[in-house]
Design an enzyme around this catalytic site. Structure first.
Site, PDB file in Angstrom:
ATOM      1  N   HIS A  55      -4.309  -1.730  -6.566  1.00 21.07           N
ATOM      2  CA  HIS A  55      -3.074  -0.467  -7.092  1.00 21.07           C
ATOM      3  C   HIS A  55      -3.590   0.809  -7.723  1.00 21.07           C
ATOM      4  CE1 HIS A  55       1.140  -2.439  -8.294  1.00 21.07           C
ATOM      5  NE2 HIS A  55       0.250  -2.607  -6.629  1.00 21.07           N
TER       6      HIS A  55
ATOM      7  N   ASP B 208       0.629  -1.316   0.497  1.00 21.67           N
ATOM      8  CA  ASP B 208      -0.023  -0.405   0.428  1.00 21.67           C
ATOM      9  C   ASP B 208       1.286   0.991   0.210  1.00 21.67           C
ATOM     10  OD1 ASP B 208      -2.617  -1.925   0.345  1.00 21.67           O
ATOM     11  OD2 ASP B 208      -1.960  -2.005   2.708  1.00 21.67           O
TER      12      ASP B 208
END
Length: 425
Positions: free
Chosen positions: A41, A13
Site C-alpha cells: 500500500h 493495486d
C-alpha cells in the site's frame, strides 16, 4: 456507519491504501484482516512516500489504533523491519497504537524456502508468487501445524510446535533431495525476534468487540483484490487467502454489520500470471504502464495493463456486497482519444455476462467493448467536481450504469488530499 470494510475489486493495486488513509481521518481504528507482506500500500503525505506491507494504513495518522487481525499471515521479522523504517521517518509505532492478534500464524524462512522450491518445480506453470512464504504459511495453518504468535510465550509449547512443523517440512525436503532444517535453526530464528514481537500481542477479537461497544469507528482494510481470492478468483492464479469483504469477520473476530466500499482503478492491472481478458499488449498497455507507473509495490514487477472490465467489477461487487465505489487513477487516462469499457465476453459462440470459473475458458474469453470519448485534459490534482471535464463525468456515469453501484469518491493523484467527493456515503 461506524464500521466500514474496504476491499479491492480487481487484481489488487487499486489504490486501497490511499483511500483507507483518507477515510481514517474520521475513524478510530483500522484493521488488516487477511494477506501478509505480499500486499503493498503506497501513501503520499506531504510529498513523502510511504510503502506499507503489513501495517494498516492508519499508522500514518497520530492517535489512531492499528490492528493486525488473526487472518493475516505474519512475518515477524518483516513487521519489525517495517516499524523501524517508519520510525526513521518520524512515525511512532508502539504497543499502544499497534496491536497484533495472538492467533496470527507466523511466516518463517522455511515457508519462503518451500514457496520458492515449488515455484521452481512448476517451471513454465509458475503461479508468479511474491516468494514471501504466504501460501505455505496458510497451508500450515489449515494443516494445524502452524506456529502462532501466542506459542512464542511458552518454551515447552514452542518446542512441541516446532517438532510438528519440521516433521512435515523435512519429510518434503528429504523427498526432493533438499537439505533438511535443524530444530535449532528454527528456534534461533524465532528467539531473535520473540521479545520485540510479543510486545504487540493482544486478544484482538476482544479488544475490537469492546471498541465497538464504545461506539468507535472501525475500518477494515483489505489487501489484494477480489479476483485474487482463493475461492472466487482466477484460480489457480490467486493468493492464498479470501480477499472478499466477508473475510473481515473471520480475519478479525468482530462480527457486525458494516458498510462495504470497493476500490477500483479507472482501468485494469494485474501482476504475475493468469487470465486477463482486457489486457492490452500494445501501445495502449504501454501507455497505461508508463503514465500510471505500474510497477508492483512489493515485487517491483511490471504490471500488465488493460481497459476497465465492468463484468469483473460487477461480479466483485456482488461477491462482497459492495454499496459504494471509489475510483482511482482517473488522471492516467487524460491523454487517450478513446477509452473502452468491457461490457461482456464471447467464447465459442456463447455470450457471458460473468467470469466463468474454468481456467481454460477464462484465458480464451473475447471482450466486448463500449467506447467512450476521452477528455484530453489534465485532471491530475483536481479537487472539485466543477473542474472536471464533461467527458470524464460521462465516463464515470457509464461505469456506474454498468457496475450497478454509485461512485462516491474519485482520486486524481497519489497525494492524500487529491480526492473529489461526488456523493455522500
Amino acid at each position: 456507519m461506524n464500521n466500514i470494510v474496504i476491499v479491492g475489486l480487481q487484481w489488487g493495486d487499486e489504490g486501497k491504501g490511499k483511500i483507507v488513509d483518507y477515510l481514517s481521518e474520521n475513524a478510530d481504528v483500522v484493521v488488516r484482516f487477511q494477506g501478509g507482506n505480499n500486499a503493498g500500500h503506497t501513501i503520499v503525505v506531504d510529498d513523502e512516500v510511504y510503502k506499507l506491507n503489513l501495517l494498516p494504513s492508519a499508522v500514518l495518522r497520530p492517535g489512531k489504533i492499528s490492528i493486525i487481525g488473526n487472518g493475516v499471515a505474519l512475518d515477524p521479522h518483516a513487521l519489525i523491519s517495517e516499524i523501524e523504517s517508519l520510525k526513521v521517518k518520524g512515525v511512532d509505532v508502539n504497543y499502544n497504537n499497534l496491536m497484533v492478534s495472538e492467533s496470527c500464524p507466523l511466516i518463517l524462512s522455511i515457508h519462503k524456502d518451500k514457496e520458492k522450491l515449488f515455484e521452481d518445480l512448476n517451471g513454465n506453470h509458475k503461479i508468479g508468487t511474491t516468494n514471501k512464504g504466504i501460501g505455505p504459511c496458510y497451508e500450515d495453518k489449515v494443516g494445524r501445524r502452524a506456529i502462532r504468535l501466542c506459542d512464542l510465550e511458552n518454551a515447552d509449547e514452542l518446542n512441541k510446535r516446532v517438532d510438528i512443523l519440521l516433521n512435515y517440512h523435512n519429510a518434503i525436503r528429504k523427498g526432493l533431495n533438499y537439505q533438511v532444517v535443524k530444530k535449532e535453526e528454527i528456534l534461533k530464528e524465532i528467539q531473535e525476534i520473540s521479545e520485540k514481537i510479543l510486545s504487540y500481542k493482544k486478544p484482538v477479537w476482544k479488544i475490537l468487540n469492546d471498541l465497538m461497544k464504545e461506539g468507535k469507528k472501525i475500518i477494515f482494510e483489505g489487501a489484494q483484490g477480489a479476483f485474487l481470492d482463493i475461492d472466487h478468483g482466477t484460480y489457480p492464479f490467486v493468493t492464498s487467502s479470501n480477499t472478499v469483504a466477508s473475510q473481515a469477520i473471520t480475519g478479525s473476530g468482530l462480527s457486525s454489520n458494516a458498510y462495504i466500499i470497493g476500490v477500483v482503478k479507472a482501468y485494469t492491472t494485474r501482476v504475475g500470471n493468469g487470465p486477463f481478458p482486457t489486457e492490452q499488449k500494445n501501445e495502449v498497455g504501454d501507455s497505461l504502464f508508463t503514465i500510471g507507473k505500474e510497477l508492483g509495490t512489493v515485487s517491483n514487477r511490471r504490471r500488465r495493463c488493460g481497459w476497465f472490465d465492468a463484468v469483473l467489477v460487477r461480479q466483485a461487487v456482488q461477491l462482497s456486497g459492495v454499496s459504494s465505489i471509489v475510483l482511482t487513477k482517473l488522471d492516467v487516462l487524460n491523454s487517450f482519444d478513446t477509452i473502452k469499457i468491457c461490457t461482456g465476453y464471447k467464447y465459442s459462440g456463447k455470450m457471458y455476462d460473468y467470469l466463468p470459473a474454468s481456467h481454460s475458458i477464462q484465458g480464451e474469453l473475447e471482450p466486448i467493448y463500449e467506447e467512450f470519448p476521452g477528455w484530453k485534459e489534465n485532471t491530475q490534482g483536481k479537487r472539485s467536481i466543477e473542474t472536471l471535464p464533461i467527458n470524464l463525468i460521462k465516463y464515470i456515469e457509464g461505469l456506474e450504469k454498468l457496475i450497478g453501484v454509485p461512485i462516491h469518491l474519485i482520486s486524481t493523484s497519489p497525494k492524500r488530499e487529491d480526492v473529489i467527493k461526488l456523493k455522500d456515503f
